[in-house]
Scaffold this motif. Structure first.
Motif, PDB file in Angstrom:
ATOM      1  N   ILE A  24     -38.302  40.537  -1.337  1.00  0.00           N
ATOM      2  CA  ILE A  24     -39.452  40.395  -2.237  1.00  0.00           C
ATOM      3  C   ILE A  24     -40.581  39.823  -1.386  1.00  0.00           C
ATOM      4  CG2 ILE A  24     -40.433  39.267  -4.275  1.00  0.00           C
ATOM      5  CD1 ILE A  24     -37.792  39.370  -5.628  1.00  0.00           C
ATOM      6  N   ASP A  26     -43.626  38.238  -1.162  1.00  0.00           N
ATOM      7  CA  ASP A  26     -44.506  37.492  -2.066  1.00  0.00           C
ATOM      8  C   ASP A  26     -45.384  36.506  -1.295  1.00  0.00           C
ATOM      9  OD1 ASP A  26     -45.586  36.805  -4.493  1.00  0.00           O
ATOM     10  OD2 ASP A  26     -43.989  35.423  -5.052  1.00  0.00           O
ATOM     11  N   PHE A  68     -39.731  45.282  -1.993  1.00  0.00           N
ATOM     12  CA  PHE A  68     -40.324  45.304  -3.336  1.00  0.00           C
ATOM     13  C   PHE A  68     -41.845  45.299  -3.161  1.00  0.00           C
ATOM     14  CE2 PHE A  68     -39.540  43.199  -7.793  1.00  0.00           C
ATOM     15  CZ  PHE A  68     -39.854  44.405  -8.400  1.00  0.00           C
ATOM     16  N   ALA A  69     -42.478  46.413  -3.450  1.00  0.00           N
ATOM     17  CA  ALA A  69     -43.917  46.546  -3.205  1.00  0.00           C
ATOM     18  C   ALA A  69     -44.736  46.384  -4.479  1.00  0.00           C
ATOM     19  CB  ALA A  69     -44.209  47.914  -2.587  1.00  0.00           C
ATOM     20  N   ASN A  74     -46.162  44.296 -12.514  1.00  0.00           N
ATOM     21  CA  ASN A  74     -47.424  44.090 -11.790  1.00  0.00           C
ATOM     22  C   ASN A  74     -48.609  44.853 -12.394  1.00  0.00           C
ATOM     23  OD1 ASN A  74     -45.761  43.706  -8.570  1.00  0.00           O
ATOM     24  ND2 ASN A  74     -46.653  42.108  -9.862  1.00  0.00           N
ATOM     25  N   ARG A 191     -36.752  36.214  -0.142  1.00  0.00           N
ATOM     26  CA  ARG A 191     -37.997  36.143  -0.890  1.00  0.00           C
ATOM     27  C   ARG A 191     -38.915  35.170  -0.171  1.00  0.00           C
ATOM     28  NH1 ARG A 191     -39.601  36.441  -7.106  1.00  0.00           N
ATOM     29  NH2 ARG A 191     -41.838  36.143  -6.830  1.00  0.00           N
ATOM     30  N   ARG A 197     -36.963  32.995  -7.572  1.00  0.00           N
ATOM     31  CA  ARG A 197     -36.542  33.867  -8.671  1.00  0.00           C
ATOM     32  C   ARG A 197     -36.425  35.309  -8.188  1.00  0.00           C
ATOM     33  NH1 ARG A 197     -41.746  31.758 -10.853  1.00  0.00           N
ATOM     34  NH2 ARG A 197     -43.410  33.155 -10.154  1.00  0.00           N
ATOM     35  N   SER A 199     -37.378  38.013 -10.175  1.00  0.00           N
ATOM     36  CA  SER A 199     -38.496  38.811 -10.708  1.00  0.00           C
ATOM     37  C   SER A 199     -38.125  40.270 -10.995  1.00  0.00           C
ATOM     38  CB  SER A 199     -39.700  38.741  -9.757  1.00  0.00           C
ATOM     39  OG  SER A 199     -40.161  37.411  -9.654  1.00  0.00           O
TER      40      SER A 199
HETATM   41  C1  IPE Z   1     -42.660  40.148  -7.274  1.00  0.00           C
HETATM   42  O1  IPE Z   1     -43.757  39.354  -6.966  1.00  0.00           O
HETATM   43  C2  IPE Z   1     -42.994  41.581  -7.125  1.00  0.00           C
HETATM   44  C3  IPE Z   1     -43.342  42.045  -5.775  1.00  0.00           C
HETATM   45  C4  IPE Z   1     -43.321  41.356  -4.676  1.00  0.00           C
HETATM   46  C5  IPE Z   1     -43.738  43.403  -5.712  1.00  0.00           C
HETATM   47  P1  IPE Z   1     -44.668  38.719  -8.114  1.00  0.00           P
HETATM   48  O2  IPE Z   1     -45.620  37.816  -7.428  1.00  0.00           O
HETATM   49  O3  IPE Z   1     -45.245  39.777  -8.957  1.00  0.00           O
HETATM   50  O4  IPE Z   1     -43.594  37.899  -8.965  1.00  0.00           O
HETATM   51  P2  IPE Z   1     -43.783  36.819 -10.114  1.00  0.00           P
HETATM   52  O5  IPE Z   1     -44.621  37.441 -11.171  1.00  0.00           O
HETATM   53  O6  IPE Z   1     -44.457  35.625  -9.507  1.00  0.00           O
HETATM   54  O7  IPE Z   1     -42.406  36.499 -10.563  1.00  0.00           O
END
Ligand code: IPE
Ligand code: IPE
Ligand code: MG
Length: 249
Positions: A24, A26, A68-69, A74, A191, A197, A199
């Motif tokens: 993930i 992020d 996870f893009a 989103n 992550r 989490r 997600s």
């Molecule tokens: C998760 O990241 C999805 C991707 C990396 C594509 P988010 O930033 O959208 O996740 P949440 O909303 O904080 O859980």
């Protein structure tokens, strides 16, 4: 356990080297904010990290990398950010597919791509076809992906393909309809960005995956950070319900 099956009843082969890493990505927005830049600058920089991580995986002999893009949630972001992410995705597809092919990488996308503009759908289809026979590394991009969506679409397909009622099924049968059936389950989940989490990422497939969370923001996730995640994985004991004594026999 044979490759691609998804039963928790058998213990898969595991080794010191993760075969499949799922990430993930992020923290792009926060990376940009720290620099007083628009969020979009973080997403652009994030693409650089994607290139580097693909290279690190190739160098380490990782066979599957799943990124996870864009999650099914989103779309809730501001319209200008969603539109920027779509343009970035389209641009990356257009520019990078031939390079992936040259490097022996198989390209796949999981998720409900029907919601994307037709140009993106065409790039995805062409890219998957062009690289289908490559075997060095399978790169999967999860785009408009949600773990719950995946399980639901698998149930839907399974029901459509079953002629007898009531439908008899088990984990093994359902798993065949999941969008990542071509890959073994992830060994290592990473992550970035500090949140602990899932997600709605690969809910089914992460059942026994080793989880690694780091505060490092995705644009800062360099080779050293990648190696730290691998080292952490190598220190884990994967027990799959057994005792430590059984594993060490
Ligand atoms: C998760 O990241 C999805 C991707 C990396 C594509 P988010 O930033 O959208 O996740 P949440 O909303 O904080 O859980
Ligand atoms: C992840 O970074 C990229 C996507 C979800 C597309 P974010 O955009 O979620 O960055 P933060 O979490 O706001 O820092
Ligand atoms: Mg985020």
């Amino acid at each position: 356990m044979s490759q691609g099956t998804s039963s928790t009843r058998e213990i898969p082969e595991t080794g010191l080297k993760p075969k499949h890493i799922a990430i993930i990505m992020d923290g792009n927005g926060r990376w940009a904010r720290k620099r007083y830049l628009p969020r979009m600058a973080g997403h652009k920089q994030g693409v650089e990290t994607v290139r580097n991580v693909i290279k690190s995986c190739s160098d380490h002999g990782v066979e599957y990398l799943t990124l996870f893009a864009f999650s099914s949630e989103n779309w809730r972001r501001p319209a200008d950010e969603v539109s920027f992410l779509m343009q970035l995705f389209a641009g990356a597809l257009e520019q990078e597919i031939s390079k992936l092919h040259e490097n022996g990488i198989r390209f796949k996308v999981i998720g409900d791509i029907s919601r994307f503009e037709s140009r993106i759908i065409q790039f995805i289809k062409k890219g998957e076809q062009l690289t289908a026979k490559n075997s060095k590394l399978t790169l999967t991009i999860a785009a408009n992906y949600g773990g719950r969506w995946d399980i639901m679409q698998a149930i839907q397909q399974m029901m459509e393909n079953s002629s007898e009622l009531p439908i008899q099924f088990d984990e093994e049968k359902l798993a065949q309809y999941l969008s990542m059936y071509y890959a073994p389950e992830p060994d290592l989940f990473i992550r970035t960005g500090g949140e602990c989490r899932i997600s709605n990422f690969l809910l089914w497939q992460l059942a026994y995956t080793e989880l690694y969370f780091t505060d490092t923001l995705w644009p800062d996730f360099d080779e050293n950070e990648f190696n730290m995640a691998i080292q952490s994985y190598q220190q884990r004991e994967r027990r799959f319900g057994q005792t430590s004594e059984q594993i060490q026999q």
